[in-house]
Design a protein around this motif. Structure first.
Motif, PDB file in Angstrom:
ATOM      1  N   MET A   1      56.872  32.461  45.474  1.00 19.73           N
ATOM      2  CA  MET A   1      57.396  33.805  45.676  1.00 19.73           C
ATOM      3  C   MET A   1      58.905  33.680  45.832  1.00 19.73           C
ATOM      4  N   THR A   2      59.657  33.911  44.771  1.00 23.02           N
ATOM      5  CA  THR A   2      61.107  33.745  44.811  1.00 23.02           C
ATOM      6  C   THR A   2      61.764  34.931  45.505  1.00 23.02           C
ATOM      7  N   PRO A   3      63.024  34.778  45.978  1.00 24.52           N
ATOM      8  CA  PRO A   3      63.724  35.909  46.604  1.00 24.52           C
ATOM      9  C   PRO A   3      63.828  37.122  45.686  1.00 24.52           C
ATOM     10  N   LEU A   4      64.040  36.905  44.396  1.00 19.94           N
ATOM     11  CA  LEU A   4      64.141  38.030  43.464  1.00 19.94           C
ATOM     12  C   LEU A   4      62.821  38.779  43.353  1.00 19.94           C
ATOM     13  N   LEU A   5      61.723  38.027  43.331  1.00 15.81           N
ATOM     14  CA  LEU A   5      60.412  38.672  43.298  1.00 15.81           C
ATOM     15  C   LEU A   5      60.150  39.420  44.606  1.00 15.81           C
ATOM     16  N   GLY A   6      60.589  38.858  45.727  1.00 16.97           N
ATOM     17  CA  GLY A   6      60.440  39.544  47.005  1.00 16.97           C
ATOM     18  C   GLY A   6      61.237  40.831  47.052  1.00 16.97           C
ATOM     19  N   LEU A   7      62.463  40.801  46.498  1.00 17.09           N
ATOM     20  CA  LEU A   7      63.298  42.000  46.439  1.00 17.09           C
ATOM     21  C   LEU A   7      62.623  43.091  45.617  1.00 17.09           C
ATOM     22  N   ALA A   8      62.118  42.726  44.427  1.00 11.93           N
ATOM     23  CA  ALA A   8      61.459  43.705  43.551  1.00 11.93           C
ATOM     24  C   ALA A   8      60.196  44.260  44.197  1.00 11.93           C
ATOM     25  N   GLY A   9      59.420  43.383  44.830  1.00 12.01           N
ATOM     26  CA  GLY A   9      58.186  43.834  45.473  1.00 12.01           C
ATOM     27  C   GLY A   9      58.454  44.756  46.647  1.00 12.01           C
ATOM     28  N   GLY A  10      59.461  44.424  47.452  1.00  8.45           N
ATOM     29  CA  GLY A  10      59.809  45.275  48.578  1.00  8.45           C
ATOM     30  C   GLY A  10      60.318  46.632  48.141  1.00  8.45           C
ATOM     31  N   MET A  11      61.137  46.664  47.086  1.00  5.94           N
ATOM     32  CA  MET A  11      61.662  47.932  46.577  1.00  5.94           C
ATOM     33  C   MET A  11      60.529  48.818  46.065  1.00  5.94           C
ATOM     34  N   SER A  12      59.585  48.228  45.348  1.00  6.00           N
ATOM     35  CA  SER A  12      58.461  49.023  44.829  1.00  6.00           C
ATOM     36  C   SER A  12      57.576  49.512  45.972  1.00  6.00           C
ATOM     37  N   ALA A  13      57.396  48.689  47.009  1.00  2.34           N
ATOM     38  CA  ALA A  13      56.607  49.105  48.168  1.00  2.34           C
ATOM     39  C   ALA A  13      57.296  50.246  48.907  1.00  2.34           C
ATOM     40  N   GLY A  14      58.635  50.173  49.012  1.00  2.00           N
ATOM     41  CA  GLY A  14      59.383  51.235  49.662  1.00  2.00           C
ATOM     42  C   GLY A  14      59.282  52.552  48.925  1.00  2.00           C
ATOM     43  N   CYS A  15      59.356  52.496  47.612  1.00  2.00           N
ATOM     44  CA  CYS A  15      59.231  53.713  46.795  1.00  2.00           C
ATOM     45  C   CYS A  15      57.841  54.333  46.963  1.00  2.00           C
ATOM     46  N   PHE A  16      56.822  53.507  46.908  1.00  2.00           N
ATOM     47  CA  PHE A  16      55.440  53.961  47.029  1.00  2.00           C
ATOM     48  C   PHE A  16      55.196  54.643  48.374  1.00  2.00           C
ATOM     49  N   SER A  17      55.657  54.009  49.464  1.00  2.00           N
ATOM     50  CA  SER A  17      55.405  54.562  50.790  1.00  2.00           C
ATOM     51  C   SER A  17      56.203  55.833  51.041  1.00  2.00           C
ATOM     52  N   THR A  18      57.420  55.902  50.539  1.00  2.00           N
ATOM     53  CA  THR A  18      58.260  57.087  50.740  1.00  2.00           C
ATOM     54  C   THR A  18      57.668  58.310  50.060  1.00  2.00           C
ATOM     55  N   LEU A  19      57.263  58.149  48.830  1.00  2.00           N
ATOM     56  CA  LEU A  19      56.657  59.260  48.097  1.00  2.00           C
ATOM     57  C   LEU A  19      55.350  59.700  48.750  1.00  2.00           C
TER      58      LEU A  19
END
Length: 288
Positions: free
Chosen positions: A196-214
């Motif tokens: 799990m690279t830092p870039l993959l963690g960044l992308a996964g966290g951003m997508s999780a944030g979008c999902f939860s906010t909506l």
């Protein structure tokens, strides 16, 4: 391959540090989101000072200066250490208790683990910190001044205003985020076979944030109204939701969603990336 069991102490320590990094990085968006949600505009009423993220940033800097964008950060930063620690540590503990015989978790169990962690962090840390933060932003007060004002005028109970709405908001937030991110990590790492690279963690966290906010912005709007100085007009969390619907309509439940996305999406990218990186670093120290 099932996710590795680490116990709660390691994710708790990593979560404390990651939470502070995330809060500082994206605070201006949280500030504008809170201002937009505090502006109660009944149908046919006067227009608020600004109506969007860019206008809000411009108006605030023009009228009160750039540093005012960081009003309310102090209580949140103070609370970010234990808040994120509780979130990640308790989430890990609940997940471990819900695993099947092979150590696996369903998406539903991941949601429950996140929900439980979110409700606990809301009642222990988030409710009082968010109330002080909201009042500091609304009244243009410093942290200590705002806390003293609440205690002087409303007593200790004043800092727990909107606790039920905060628990609903924070619980659903964490449930949705952890459910999404854990499934994302399972897919991108091949259930642990790849790094799990830092870039993959960044992308996964951003997508999780979008999902939860909506998914839970209405809870966030109700929570903000219940923690503002005008909360006395509401008879409780459900009455607040009913009044918003009756007087302002469905769009009011999505007030501040653009600046909230602007804060939460990069913020969750930062916190999940930081968490994964810091956890790996701490694990390598042999302390945990």
């Amino acid at each position: 391959m099932a996710e590795k069991k680490r116990g709660p102490l390691l994710p708790m320590a990593a979560g404390c540090l990651a939470g502070a990094v995330e809060a500082t990085a994206v605070w201006p968006m949280e500030f504008i989101k809170t201002q937009l949600q505090l502006q109660s505009r009944a149908k046919g009423g006067a227009a608020p000072p600004y109506a969007g993220m860019v206008g809000g940033l411009s108006y605030t800097v023009r009228t009160t200066g750039f540093l005012s964008l960081y009003r309310g950060l102090a209580p949140t930063l103070v609370g970010s250490f234990p808040k994120a620690g509780i979130r990640f540590g308790l989430n890990a503990a609940i997940k471990d208790s819900l695993r099947d015989g092979e150590g696996n978790l369903t998406m539903g169990k991941n949601f429950v683990a996140g929900l439980g962690a979110g409700v606990c962090e809301a009642l222990i840390i988030v409710a009082p910190v968010e109330t002080v933060k909201t009042r500091c932003i609304e009244a243009d007060m410093a942290f200590v001044e705002g806390l003293r004002h609440i205690l002087r005028t409303e007593g200790l109970g004043g800092i727990y205003q909107g606790a039920a709405a905060t628990a609903l908001k924070q619980g659903s937030n964490c449930g949705l985020r952890f459910m999404w991110f854990n499934k994302y990590r399972e897919v991108v790492t091949g259930s642990g076979e790849r790094e799990m690279t830092p870039l993959l963690g960044l992308a996964g966290g951003m997508s999780a944030g979008c999902f939860s906010t909506l998914g839970n912005n209405p809870f966030d709007v109700v929570k903000t109204r219940m923690q503002g100085s005008g909360a006395a007009r509401y008879g409780g969390t459900m009455d607040c939701a009913r009044q918003i619907m009756a007087k302002e309509g469905v769009p009011a439940f999505y007030a501040g969603i653009i600046p909230r996305l602007g804060r939460v999406v990069p913020g969750q990218g930062i916190i999940f990336m930081s968490f994964e990186t810091i956890q790996t670093m701490l694990e390598g120290t042999g302390i945990f």
